[in-house]
Scaffold this active site. Structure first.
Site, short mmCIF file in Angstrom:
data_model
loop_
_atom_site.label_atom_id
_atom_site.label_comp_id
_atom_site.label_asym_id
_atom_site.label_seq_id
_atom_site.Cartn_x
_atom_site.Cartn_y
_atom_site.Cartn_z
N GLU A 250 0.87 -1.30 -0.20
CA GLU A 250 0.02 -0.15 0.06
C GLU A 250 0.87 1.28 0.03
O GLU A 250 0.62 2.10 0.79
CB GLU A 250 -0.88 0.03 1.18
CG GLU A 250 -1.91 -1.03 1.15
CD GLU A 250 -2.80 -1.21 2.48
OE1 GLU A 250 -2.93 -0.33 3.14
OE2 GLU A 250 -3.71 -2.09 2.46
N ASN B 194 2.06 -5.32 -3.03
CA ASN B 194 0.71 -5.56 -2.74
C ASN B 194 -0.20 -4.26 -2.72
O ASN B 194 0.56 -3.52 -1.86
CB ASN B 194 0.84 -6.44 -1.60
CG ASN B 194 -0.67 -7.18 -1.25
OD1 ASN B 194 -1.16 -7.79 -2.18
ND2 ASN B 194 -1.32 -6.94 -0.02
N HIS C 252 -10.54 -6.29 -2.31
CA HIS C 252 -11.32 -6.23 -1.18
C HIS C 252 -12.68 -5.50 -1.89
O HIS C 252 -12.63 -4.30 -2.32
CB HIS C 252 -11.03 -5.43 0.11
CG HIS C 252 -9.98 -5.86 0.78
ND1 HIS C 252 -10.27 -7.04 1.53
CD2 HIS C 252 -8.73 -5.57 1.07
CE1 HIS C 252 -8.92 -7.41 2.17
NE2 HIS C 252 -8.27 -6.49 1.76
N GLU D 265 -6.02 -10.79 -1.02
CA GLU D 265 -6.95 -10.56 0.17
C GLU D 265 -8.47 -10.66 -0.01
O GLU D 265 -9.11 -9.65 0.42
CB GLU D 265 -6.64 -9.19 0.69
CG GLU D 265 -4.93 -9.19 1.16
CD GLU D 265 -4.63 -7.79 2.09
OE1 GLU D 265 -5.54 -7.36 2.47
OE2 GLU D 265 -3.43 -7.59 2.18
N ASP E 227 -12.10 -10.58 -0.64
CA ASP E 227 -13.36 -10.63 0.06
C ASP E 227 -14.45 -10.02 -0.42
O ASP E 227 -14.23 -8.96 -1.27
CB ASP E 227 -13.70 -10.40 1.84
CG ASP E 227 -12.78 -9.20 2.04
OD1 ASP E 227 -12.86 -8.13 1.13
OD2 ASP E 227 -12.27 -8.89 3.15
C1 XIL Z 1 -6.40 -6.49 8.48
C2 XIL Z 1 -6.75 -7.29 9.23
O1 XIL Z 1 -7.55 -8.49 8.56
C3 XIL Z 1 -7.31 -6.89 10.80
O2 XIL Z 1 -7.39 -8.01 11.65
C4 XIL Z 1 -6.53 -5.76 11.16
O3 XIL Z 1 -7.12 -5.20 12.23
C5 XIL Z 1 -5.94 -4.69 10.28
O4 XIL Z 1 -5.61 -5.31 9.04
N1 XIL Z 1 -4.99 -4.46 3.81
C6 XIL Z 1 -3.92 -5.30 4.21
C7 XIL Z 1 -4.26 -6.25 5.65
O5 XIL Z 1 -3.01 -5.50 3.76
O6 XIL Z 1 -3.12 -6.67 6.21
C8 XIL Z 1 -5.28 -5.84 6.24
O7 XIL Z 1 -5.90 -6.72 7.36
C9 XIL Z 1 -6.68 -5.34 5.58
C10 XIL Z 1 -6.32 -4.36 4.44
#
Ligand code: XIL
Length: 302
Positions: free
Chosen positions: A127, A170, A206, A235, A237
């Site tokens: 990020e 990422n 996401h 990641e 969802d």
């Molecule tokens: C999130 C986790 O799922 C949570 O448990 C934590 O509180 C915050 O981080 N981008 C990412 C992940 O790269 O590491 C994040 O994970 C979600 C967004």
């Protein structure tokens, strides 16, 4: 095949899940993980605040728990993440440039050395770009004190620490073609042209009604792959429920399979109740570990 991991393996891919160490003792959680997935990403346990809460003092026990569990079940491990502005201990942001540079390189080296040979892919930098149309870097201690070169330096340090791990950049909101993904694309192209070691780009993916699965998702993955890097969905969802959610999951899986260099998919959790999104039902299993329509769609797309 009748599990996500086995079906993905038949296509030469992995299908992973983000895992939290504190849930591994829950029988149904562990059983679902062990049955369905062949890769794990520690959800928080490898982040800077977890592994190096104080300068130079490393604690790997929670992350080791996940790695040991995964290895015991023959699953691969994704490393997440080495350099990120979030979940960063206060001592790091307090450093001046010279100390920050050596702390960053030491962190990468120590963590990657601890897991040398055990991680298939590392999110070296997470990020680093801003949302919106600017294509600019995001403000962070690394960006603000070390400048644009911090990303390149992190990747070079990472390559030296574990030459067999795939090194990924990422990010999120880079899943379709847009100003932010264009900026990442330009960076990756520059790295490839100058021999900066980068092997893969992770697309967090996401998705929700404000940020749906882009119609050019496959095309975007493909243009990165065409630069000579692997791509991974890291990641995943998708907010929603029922058939609409299922269709989206199926589309994401098909997009990955349509790109030869899309090497795997990770969903960001197992049952909805443990999703980082406190409300909503973005995952493949309900709170009782029943397979949702989204699960069936993902499996049958594989
Ligand atoms: C999130 C986790 O799922 C949570 O448990 C934590 O509180 C915050 O981080 N981008 C990412 C992940 O790269 O590491 C994040 O994970 C979600 C967004």
């Amino acid at each position: 095949a009748d599990t996500l991991g086995a079906a993905a393996a038949e296509k030469g891919r992995y299908f992973g899940a983000a895992v939290a160490a504190n849930h591994l003792g829950e029988a149904q959680y562990a059983a679902t993980l062990d049955r369905e997935f062949n890769s794990v990403t520690p959800e928080n346990e490898m982040k800077w605040d977890a592994v190096e809460p104080n300068r130079g003092s490393f604690s790997f026990s929670r992350a080791d728990q996940i790695v040991d569990h995964a290895q015991g079940k023959g699953m691969k491990v994704r490393g997440h993440t080495l350099v990120w502005h979030s979940q960063l201990p206060g001592w790091v942001s307090g450093l001046g440039a010279t100390d920050l540079r050596s702390a960053m390189n030491n962190h990468i080296t120590q963590v990657m050395t601890h897991y040398k040979g055990e991680i298939h892919s590392w999110d070296v930098v997470n990020e680093a770009f801003q949302d919106g149309g600017s294509g600019a870097r995001r403000s962070s201690p690394f960006q603000d004190k070390l400048g644009d070169g911090f990303i390149e330096e992190a990747f070079r340090t990472a390559r030296a620490a574990d030459p067999n791990a795939k090194l990924c950049y990422n990010d999120y909101n880079t899943d379709g073609v847009n100003a932010k993904s264009n900026a990442v694309y330009t960076m990756v192209r520059d790295f490839k042209s100058r021999g900066v070691p980068i092997d893969c780009v992770g697309f967090q993916s996401h998705f929700n009604p404000n940020s749906p699965v882009p119609s050019d998702y496959r095309a975007n993955l493909q243009r990165f792959a065409d630069l000579g890097v692997d791509v991974q969905i890291t990641e995943l969802d998708i907010e929603g429920s029922g058939q609409a959610q299922a269709t989206n999951y199926g589309n994401v899986v098909r997009a990955c399979l349509a790109v030869t260099r899309c090497t795997g998919i990770t969903v960001w959790g197992i049952p909805d109740k443990y999703s980082w999104r406190s409300s909503g039902t973005p995952l493949l299993f309900d709170d009782d570990y029943n397979k949702k329509p989204a699960y069936d769609a993902a499996l049958s797309a594989l």
